[in-house]
Design a protein around this motif. Structure first.
Motif, PDB file in Angstrom:
ATOM      1  N   ARG A 130       0.852  -1.195   0.000  1.00  0.00           N
ATOM      2  CA  ARG A 130       0.000   0.000   0.000  1.00  0.00           C
ATOM      3  C   ARG A 130       0.885   1.241   0.000  1.00  0.00           C
ATOM      4  O   ARG A 130       2.002   1.222   0.498  1.00  0.00           O
ATOM      5  CB  ARG A 130      -0.941   0.026   1.195  1.00  0.00           C
ATOM      6  CG  ARG A 130      -0.269   0.159   2.553  1.00  0.00           C
ATOM      7  CD  ARG A 130      -1.305   0.345   3.654  1.00  0.00           C
ATOM      8  NE  ARG A 130      -0.663   0.508   4.958  1.00  0.00           N
ATOM      9  CZ  ARG A 130      -1.333   0.756   6.079  1.00  0.00           C
ATOM     10  NH1 ARG A 130      -2.655   0.857   6.047  1.00  0.00           N
ATOM     11  NH2 ARG A 130      -0.700   0.889   7.225  1.00  0.00           N
ATOM     12  N   TYR A 131       0.376   2.274  -0.604  1.00  0.00           N
ATOM     13  CA  TYR A 131       0.978   3.610  -0.606  1.00  0.00           C
ATOM     14  C   TYR A 131       2.229   3.747  -1.484  1.00  0.00           C
ATOM     15  O   TYR A 131       2.922   4.752  -1.402  1.00  0.00           O
ATOM     16  CB  TYR A 131       1.333   4.072   0.816  1.00  0.00           C
ATOM     17  CG  TYR A 131       0.150   4.224   1.726  1.00  0.00           C
ATOM     18  CD1 TYR A 131      -1.073   4.707   1.256  1.00  0.00           C
ATOM     19  CD2 TYR A 131       0.243   3.883   3.072  1.00  0.00           C
ATOM     20  CE1 TYR A 131      -2.158   4.844   2.100  1.00  0.00           C
ATOM     21  CE2 TYR A 131      -0.839   4.018   3.930  1.00  0.00           C
ATOM     22  CZ  TYR A 131      -2.042   4.500   3.423  1.00  0.00           C
ATOM     23  OH  TYR A 131      -3.103   4.630   4.264  1.00  0.00           O
ATOM     24  N   GLU A 182       1.540   6.581  -3.820  1.00  0.00           N
ATOM     25  CA  GLU A 182       1.354   7.785  -3.006  1.00  0.00           C
ATOM     26  C   GLU A 182       2.678   8.315  -2.481  1.00  0.00           C
ATOM     27  O   GLU A 182       2.881   9.537  -2.424  1.00  0.00           O
ATOM     28  CB  GLU A 182       0.407   7.480  -1.839  1.00  0.00           C
ATOM     29  CG  GLU A 182      -1.047   7.270  -2.248  1.00  0.00           C
ATOM     30  CD  GLU A 182      -1.331   5.878  -2.747  1.00  0.00           C
ATOM     31  OE1 GLU A 182      -2.504   5.575  -3.041  1.00  0.00           O
ATOM     32  OE2 GLU A 182      -0.376   5.082  -2.880  1.00  0.00           O
ATOM     33  N   TYR A 190      -0.617  16.895   2.301  1.00  0.00           N
ATOM     34  CA  TYR A 190      -0.832  16.002   1.167  1.00  0.00           C
ATOM     35  C   TYR A 190      -1.860  14.922   1.516  1.00  0.00           C
ATOM     36  O   TYR A 190      -2.746  14.612   0.706  1.00  0.00           O
ATOM     37  CB  TYR A 190       0.493  15.348   0.765  1.00  0.00           C
ATOM     38  CG  TYR A 190       0.368  14.396  -0.406  1.00  0.00           C
ATOM     39  CD1 TYR A 190       0.489  14.854  -1.716  1.00  0.00           C
ATOM     40  CD2 TYR A 190       0.118  13.035  -0.199  1.00  0.00           C
ATOM     41  CE1 TYR A 190       0.368  13.982  -2.795  1.00  0.00           C
ATOM     42  CE2 TYR A 190      -0.003  12.166  -1.267  1.00  0.00           C
ATOM     43  CZ  TYR A 190       0.119  12.645  -2.561  1.00  0.00           C
ATOM     44  OH  TYR A 190      -0.017  11.777  -3.618  1.00  0.00           O
ATOM     45  N   CYS A 191      -1.736  14.339   2.691  1.00  0.00           N
ATOM     46  CA  CYS A 191      -2.650  13.268   3.078  1.00  0.00           C
ATOM     47  C   CYS A 191      -4.078  13.780   3.214  1.00  0.00           C
ATOM     48  O   CYS A 191      -5.029  13.112   2.781  1.00  0.00           O
ATOM     49  CB  CYS A 191      -2.187  12.640   4.393  1.00  0.00           C
ATOM     50  SG  CYS A 191      -0.682  11.635   4.243  1.00  0.00           S
ATOM     51  N   ASN A 209      -5.571  14.348  -0.231  1.00  0.00           N
ATOM     52  CA  ASN A 209      -5.837  13.152  -1.024  1.00  0.00           C
ATOM     53  C   ASN A 209      -6.539  12.045  -0.236  1.00  0.00           C
ATOM     54  O   ASN A 209      -6.591  10.899  -0.681  1.00  0.00           O
ATOM     55  CB  ASN A 209      -4.511  12.612  -1.586  1.00  0.00           C
ATOM     56  CG  ASN A 209      -3.880  13.561  -2.584  1.00  0.00           C
ATOM     57  OD1 ASN A 209      -4.235  13.576  -3.761  1.00  0.00           O
ATOM     58  ND2 ASN A 209      -2.925  14.364  -2.125  1.00  0.00           N
ATOM     59  N   ASN A 210      -7.078  12.409   0.932  1.00  0.00           N
ATOM     60  CA  ASN A 210      -7.861  11.473   1.734  1.00  0.00           C
ATOM     61  C   ASN A 210      -7.080  10.202   2.061  1.00  0.00           C
ATOM     62  O   ASN A 210      -7.558   9.076   1.881  1.00  0.00           O
ATOM     63  CB  ASN A 210      -9.174  11.118   1.028  1.00  0.00           C
ATOM     64  CG  ASN A 210     -10.193  10.493   1.958  1.00  0.00           C
ATOM     65  OD1 ASN A 210     -10.197  10.787   3.164  1.00  0.00           O
ATOM     66  ND2 ASN A 210     -11.035   9.629   1.424  1.00  0.00           N
ATOM     67  N   ILE A 211      -5.853  10.383   2.546  1.00  0.00           N
ATOM     68  CA  ILE A 211      -4.971   9.282   2.934  1.00  0.00           C
ATOM     69  C   ILE A 211      -4.824   9.307   4.461  1.00  0.00           C
ATOM     70  O   ILE A 211      -4.733  10.374   5.065  1.00  0.00           O
ATOM     71  CB  ILE A 211      -3.588   9.423   2.277  1.00  0.00           C
ATOM     72  CG1 ILE A 211      -3.726   9.353   0.751  1.00  0.00           C
ATOM     73  CG2 ILE A 211      -2.632   8.349   2.767  1.00  0.00           C
ATOM     74  CD1 ILE A 211      -2.447   9.711   0.021  1.00  0.00           C
ATOM     75  N   ALA A 212      -4.798   8.137   5.069  1.00  0.00           N
ATOM     76  CA  ALA A 212      -4.623   8.041   6.523  1.00  0.00           C
ATOM     77  C   ALA A 212      -3.240   8.579   6.902  1.00  0.00           C
ATOM     78  O   ALA A 212      -2.215   8.002   6.523  1.00  0.00           O
ATOM     79  CB  ALA A 212      -4.781   6.597   6.971  1.00  0.00           C
ATOM     80  N   MET A 256       0.568   6.650   6.724  1.00  0.00           N
ATOM     81  CA  MET A 256       1.579   7.167   5.811  1.00  0.00           C
ATOM     82  C   MET A 256       2.854   7.550   6.556  1.00  0.00           C
ATOM     83  O   MET A 256       3.972   7.294   6.084  1.00  0.00           O
ATOM     84  CB  MET A 256       1.021   8.371   5.052  1.00  0.00           C
ATOM     85  CG  MET A 256       2.038   9.054   4.136  1.00  0.00           C
ATOM     86  SD  MET A 256       2.714   7.956   2.864  1.00  0.00           S
ATOM     87  CE  MET A 256       1.369   7.973   1.685  1.00  0.00           C
ATOM     88  N   THR A 313       4.977   4.648   7.217  1.00  0.00           N
ATOM     89  CA  THR A 313       5.664   4.206   6.001  1.00  0.00           C
ATOM     90  C   THR A 313       6.907   5.044   5.733  1.00  0.00           C
ATOM     91  O   THR A 313       7.933   4.518   5.277  1.00  0.00           O
ATOM     92  CB  THR A 313       4.706   4.303   4.800  1.00  0.00           C
ATOM     93  OG1 THR A 313       3.540   3.515   5.055  1.00  0.00           O
ATOM     94  CG2 THR A 313       5.365   3.811   3.521  1.00  0.00           C
ATOM     95  N   ASP A 364      -1.644   2.201  13.954  1.00  0.00           N
ATOM     96  CA  ASP A 364      -1.041   3.122  12.987  1.00  0.00           C
ATOM     97  C   ASP A 364      -0.565   4.378  13.724  1.00  0.00           C
ATOM     98  O   ASP A 364      -1.296   4.957  14.536  1.00  0.00           O
ATOM     99  CB  ASP A 364      -2.060   3.518  11.914  1.00  0.00           C
ATOM    100  CG  ASP A 364      -2.295   2.402  10.911  1.00  0.00           C
ATOM    101  OD1 ASP A 364      -1.432   1.518  10.799  1.00  0.00           O
ATOM    102  OD2 ASP A 364      -3.346   2.422  10.235  1.00  0.00           O
TER     103      ASP A 364
END
Length: 262
Positions: free
Chosen positions: A40-41, A44, A103-104, A107-110, A114, A117, A194
């Motif tokens: 994942r990601y 991104e 950015y998250c 773009n609707n990212i957790a 992220m 990561t 997370d």
């Protein structure tokens, strides 16, 4: 130890700029490997990299200029000259973090996932960048006969202490970054929630930075005779631990809610 590796015509290729660039590339590669391992990601991280790097560089320079304004107020033309050195790791963390959050959210990212990561790659980039600081002769330590290194003329370290052997604080910081990287990778697949890896990064880095500041010879002192980096490290540790507790409690509350429904 060489500030300038060689010249391309009249253009000097500075060791600090080279190591900074290598650190950014290596950090990105590591974060991409982590993203690929999670499945994942990956895309991104590629998209986010530009904004995170830009935010980190701007934050690093702004922090340095802000705390060295007595000098830069008289040398305004040198403010953009980031390739000559004079950046703050703590400033880069703040700038990069703000870019990641922006950015998250856009773009609707957790955000926490992220940040987990990206954290291992950040440590790799910092470790390599600190080698650039060493080669540049900045971020030097206090005089130390046993573990000291004599910096050459023309460096900030030599200007401050002459030919005295100085403690290579940034090399120890680079080593601590790699130790912290190993710790994060051990716990990555077993992280309880997370954000655990990212917050652990903040704690580990801040503990190392707080400790090594006792041997730094170029830092400003603030309240209670602590240095600016130590004061910000203490604040970072407290905030990170508080967020860890909050996220842990939040996860437990969500689990209990699901159990009740089941």
């Amino acid at each position: 130890m060489h500030q300038i590796l060689f010249y391309i015509g009249d253009f000097p290729l500075r060791s600090f700029g080279v190591m900074l660039s290598l650190g950014i590339m290596a950090g990105l590669i590591v974060s991409l490997m982590v993203a690929k391992g999670q499945r994942r990601y990956y895309e991104e991280v590629m998209d986010l990299a530009f904004y995170a790097i830009l935010g980190g560089l701007v934050g690093a320079r702004v922090w340095e200029v802000m705390f060295s304004w007595d000098y830069y107020s008289q040398h305004l033309i040198e403010i953009p000259a980031i390739w000559q050195g004079g950046i703050s790791v703590q400033g880069s963390i703040i700038g990069g973090l703000l870019a990641v959050i922006w950015y998250c959210q856009k773009n609707n990212i957790a955000v926490w996932a992220m940040m987990d990561t990206l954290a291992p790659g950040v440590l790799v980039g910092q470790a390599i960048g600190r080698i650039g600081c060493f080669l540049n002769g900045c971020c030097y330590g206090l005089p130390n006969e046993h573990l000291g290194i004599v910096y050459p003329e023309g460096t900030d370290a030599y200007f401050a202490f002459g030919s005295q052997p100085l403690f290579p604080a940034v090399l120890f910081e680079a080593a601590w970054d790699l130790v912290s990287l190993g710790i994060l990778l051990i716990f990555f697949k077993r992280r309880p929630f997370d954000g655990f890896i990212a917050l652990s990064y903040f704690v580990l880095y801040s503990v190392g930075r707080f400790t090594l500041e006792f041997w730094r010879g170029d830092s400003l002192r603030t309240i209670m005779n602590l240095k600016a980096a130590q004061a910000s490290s203490v604040i970072t540790i407290l905030v990170a631990l508080a967020l860890m507790y909050y996220l842990y409690q939040q996860k437990n509350a969500l689990r209990d809610k699901r159990n009740l429904k089941g």
